[in-house]
Enzyme design. Structure first.
Site, PDB file in Angstrom:
ATOM      1  N   SER A 127     -28.097 -18.788 -37.139  1.00  0.00           N
ATOM      2  CA  SER A 127     -27.049 -18.982 -36.134  1.00  0.00           C
ATOM      3  C   SER A 127     -25.640 -18.938 -36.709  1.00  0.00           C
ATOM      4  O   SER A 127     -24.678 -18.841 -35.966  1.00  0.00           O
ATOM      5  CB  SER A 127     -27.246 -20.333 -35.421  1.00  0.00           C
TER       6      SER A 127
ATOM      7  N   SER B 116     -28.741 -21.750 -30.837  1.00  0.00           N
ATOM      8  CA  SER B 116     -28.265 -23.080 -31.218  1.00  0.00           C
ATOM      9  C   SER B 116     -27.975 -23.144 -32.706  1.00  0.00           C
ATOM     10  O   SER B 116     -28.404 -22.287 -33.482  1.00  0.00           O
ATOM     11  CB  SER B 116     -29.312 -24.135 -30.856  1.00  0.00           C
ATOM     12  N   LYS B 117     -27.264 -24.198 -33.110  1.00  0.00           N
ATOM     13  CA  LYS B 117     -26.933 -24.370 -34.526  1.00  0.00           C
ATOM     14  C   LYS B 117     -28.180 -24.652 -35.356  1.00  0.00           C
ATOM     15  O   LYS B 117     -28.175 -24.490 -36.565  1.00  0.00           O
ATOM     16  CB  LYS B 117     -25.918 -25.503 -34.694  1.00  0.00           C
ATOM     17  N   ARG B 118     -29.253 -25.073 -34.703  1.00  0.00           N
ATOM     18  CA  ARG B 118     -30.500 -25.344 -35.433  1.00  0.00           C
ATOM     19  C   ARG B 118     -31.260 -24.063 -35.743  1.00  0.00           C
ATOM     20  O   ARG B 118     -32.183 -24.061 -36.540  1.00  0.00           O
ATOM     21  CB  ARG B 118     -31.386 -26.295 -34.617  1.00  0.00           C
ATOM     22  N   CYS B 119     -30.855 -22.971 -35.099  1.00  0.00           N
ATOM     23  CA  CYS B 119     -31.522 -21.685 -35.334  1.00  0.00           C
ATOM     24  C   CYS B 119     -31.231 -21.228 -36.764  1.00  0.00           C
ATOM     25  O   CYS B 119     -30.121 -21.377 -37.251  1.00  0.00           O
ATOM     26  CB  CYS B 119     -31.007 -20.658 -34.324  1.00  0.00           C
TER      27      CYS B 119
END
Length: 486
Positions: free
Chosen positions: A262, A256-259
């Site tokens: 990422s 995910s973009k929160r990783c």
């Protein structure tokens, strides 16, 4: 076969996600492997998600990764504009949508938000709620439609999908896939703001730009029958579909973009180099023949055969990427390495020591640039350390023997004028030979006194060369005092 033409069509919504970078890379490799063209197209139809400066990020990322496009907003190839909002201003999407209406393949829909919310919905595979439109406006009379348009009533334009039977489509990775038509909603082609939807604009643009191979993530697999319905309605050739497998984290959850790792720029910020990122991303879903893992971009162009792509999810393994990055750092020419490493060294070392010598010591010992800090902090300040560090079972060094070595080598090092690594080593080697010791028996206590660390980049003489005579002798004398007081 016509010339291979692929495209990368990102939305300007922020940093480039690893999945988007892989799509760009695969599209580039497929085109270049066949001597074809790689096109950049900006999909900015979703104005609400537009992020200021994101277009610069796209250009910067492609330039840094070496994915040079042949056509795009800055390189006209005769089929522009290459920005969807600019294409929309020409009326191209509305023109084709109205053609579908005239053919009976699409229709105006005037349903308001309240009515749409009252319709039944189903849950998609990824857990999102999807409203299933009931074709209500398909049955409006011509008079009703004209009255609504004359009154300025807001509308969208929808494709008329078959409601019964099945649709089969082909993907070059996943093969033939058949879906029940009842699952295919009458998707919107033109939104109420006059902009085309992502799906519709894609089809129109891909056809008009002569795209032969469409590369995208497998989350778009379910949309393929809808795309094909549009192609078939116009009588256009369907391009080759190449859907890339999902990328997951180490816990097999979608990246995910929160990783924290990422996006491409996240990885640069974390001390990875661009070439290693591109190399690693190429292997997220593609398996080369043989055991080679390190590829330059030119080597990837030659070796890449998209038919060897996997259907299975690819795991983004940060440790594997770190290993690969370390291999790139080892192979990097020293001047380039020093230019990139210098800021990290200056963060730690402020006492005027030779930063280039420190860089040379760490070059083959780090995987990412932030590793430098913990490798070299002892150059700035001798840390507190336990005297047990002086002991080494294999070399039979005890605290008492370490003390003897330090005391006996101190006058030799005090008399030494040349504090270069080679000269220091020759002096200590003479002492080793004279005493009949093993080299490690002498170097271990010295390195401990100089660094206070069990592991260091470089040995005792390399450390002394960086520290200089005064600081090296100060630390050795301090080691002697501590061992004597134990």
């Amino acid at each position: 076969m016509s010339k291979v033409r692929t495209r990368f069509a990102p939305s300007p919504t922020g940093r480039m996600h690893v999945g988007n970078l892989r799509t760009a890379l695969y599209a580039y490799l497929i085109a270049k492997h066949e001597g074809g063209d790689f096109i950049l197209r900006i999909e900015d139809t979703d104005q609400e998600r537009y992020v200021e400066g994101a277009l610069d990020i796209i250009y910067r990322t492609l330039q840094k990764t070496g994915l040079v496009h042949d056509e795009g907003p800055d390189k006209d190839g005769g089929v522009g504009p290459y920005v969807q909002s600019e294409r929309n201003a020409t009326g191209v999407y509305l023109k084709y949508a109205k053609q579908l209406i005239e053919q009976g393949d699409a229709y105006y829909c005037f349903c308001d938000k309240e009515r749409l919310e009252s319709l039944r919905s189903r849950v998609s595979e990824d857990g999102t709620q999807i409203v299933v439109y009931d074709k209500h406006c398909l049955h409006l009379s011509r008079e009703e439609i004209e009255a609504n348009l004359a009154a300025g009533k807001p509308y969208v334009i929808r494709i008329n999908m078959p409601a019964e039977g099945t649709t089969t489509f082909h993907d070059d990775i996943y093969g033939d896939i058949t879906v029940p038509n009842e699952e295919l909603d009458d998707m919107i082609l033109i939104k109420s703001d006059g902009y085309p939807t992502y799906n519709f604009a894609n089809v129109i643009d891909d056809h008009l730009m002569g795209i032969t191979h469409v590369v995208r993530g497998n989350e778009y697999l379910s949309s393929a029958p809808k795309y094909n319905r549009i192609y078939e309605a116009f009588g256009w050739d369907v391009p080759v579909y190449v859907h890339c497998p999902l990328i997951t984290d180490e816990n097999h959850k979608k990246l995910s973009k929160r990783c924290g790792h990422s996006s491409y720029e996240d990885l640069l910020d974390q001390g990875f180099v661009s070439e290693a990122i591109v190399n690693y991303v190429a292997l997220l879903g593609w398996c080369p023949e043989g055991n080679q893992e390190i590829f330059s971009l030119e080597e990837l162009v030659k070796a890449f055969d998209y038919h060897h792509m996997s259907k299975s999810p690819a795991v983004f393994d940060v440790q594997k990427l770190k290993w690969m990055n370390g291999e790139y750092l080892k192979a990097m020419d020293f001047d380039t390495f020093y230019e990139m490493a210098e800021p990290y060294i200056r963060d730690v070392v402020t006492k005027g020591q030779d930063l280039k010598k420190i860089a040379a010591l760490v070059k083959t010992r780090i995987e990412i640039f932030p590793d430098i800090r913990e490798q070299i902090d002892f150059f700035e300040e001798l840390p507190e350390y336990d005297l047990s560090l002086y002991c080494h079972k294999k070399m039979k060094v005890t605290e008492e023997k370490a003390l003897d070595v330090l005391k006996e080598t101190l006058p030799l090092l005090e008399a030494q004028e040349d504090y270069s690594n080679d000269a220091l080593y020759e002096t200590l080697k003479s002492y080793v030979d004279e005493k009949g010791f093993k080299v490690g028996y002498v170097m271990w206590p010295l390195r401990t006194a100089l660094s206070g660390r069990q592991n260091t980049p470089g040995g005792a003489t390399e450390i002394m060369e960086v520290l200089g005579k005064e600081e090296s002798l100060r630390r050795i004398r301090q080691g002697i005092v501590r061992l004597e007081e134990r």
